[in-house]
Design an enzyme around this catalytic site. Sequence first.
Site: not given
Length: 365
Positions: A224, A308, A249, A220-221, A279-280
Amino acid sequence: MLRDTILILEHEEDSRKKLVEIFQDKYKILQVTTEKEGIDILRQHASKLAVILVNLMIPAKNNFQVLKRLSERNFLDQIPFIMLTGEQTAEYEKVGYKYGIVSYIRKPIHPDAVRLLVENVIEVFQNKVQLELTVKNQNEKLRKQNAMLKLMADKQKHMKEVLIESLSNIVEFRNLESEQHVKRIREFTICLGKSVKKLYPEYQLTEEKIETIGWASSLHDIGKIVIPDSIILKAGKLTNDEYEVIKSHTTKGAEIIEKVIRLDNEEFCTYAYDIARHHHEKYDGNGYPDGLRGEAISIAAQIVSLVDVYDALTSKRVYKAAYDTEKAFEMIINGQSGVFSPKLLKAFTEARQEFEAIVKKYCDE
């Protein structure tokens, strides 16, 4: 082994002689006059016998006693039996067929008709045996092929999991977060996914989908990776410009999954792309990068969004201390960490104890 022998169980000498004359030019002949002799021959030569011609009156007390004993020993499953008889009634024939014989030869014996009958029976039975052997061999070959395919699939799955963990661990290393973070996110995701599946079948989640979403959550990240250390490791409050870089990201991660990561699993890649990008997002439309609202956000992205946040709250970061699990739960339920759907909050509440167990199991050193 070639079945080239006919066994004749017949106490009447004239019948035996006629049958021997009919078949002796093409087959080896074994002939006996008693049931005991017949059983002994069967035990010794069963694999060579093409057919057995038997008179039921050897020397049983009733017409079907011999057949009954042969059937009990499973001989009728291995070799075709043809009955020699002078009876003509349909009821009599019915009993024989019930035990498993394939046909009757009625006396008086007519050589041409008997030869054709016996040779047809032998041909059909041997074709049947050959077909069964072919099917057995094919089934065994398929079993071995399936075992090999499973082994290859398991190996491919393991390699995929190692790759995913390696990529996600690189991100967490840059974030100065522990390897346990990746495991917690995956376990939280699977746990919440199972709760959603139980409560809300309309999302059509399956065990397989939940497992795939769990692995996809590990990336998911991934975006970054391209965020500068000066921003990602900053302990103080981010400027507006820095915050915009951090937010990127999501789109960078989706781009990496789409263009760089090559895994032979379309479903996984679809979930990974969606989760990395969304996911944000927030249920009320106040998330990023696309401002999706409500059920426009996939259930996979909604699940990872909540877990998260929960992991961020219960973990120590460069910019904050860890909250205890009770406080983290209350903050999410009360909307202090963004808006989530009522359904997701219900599923989260149902799975609360499992979440707390995961925090303890994968706690940071």
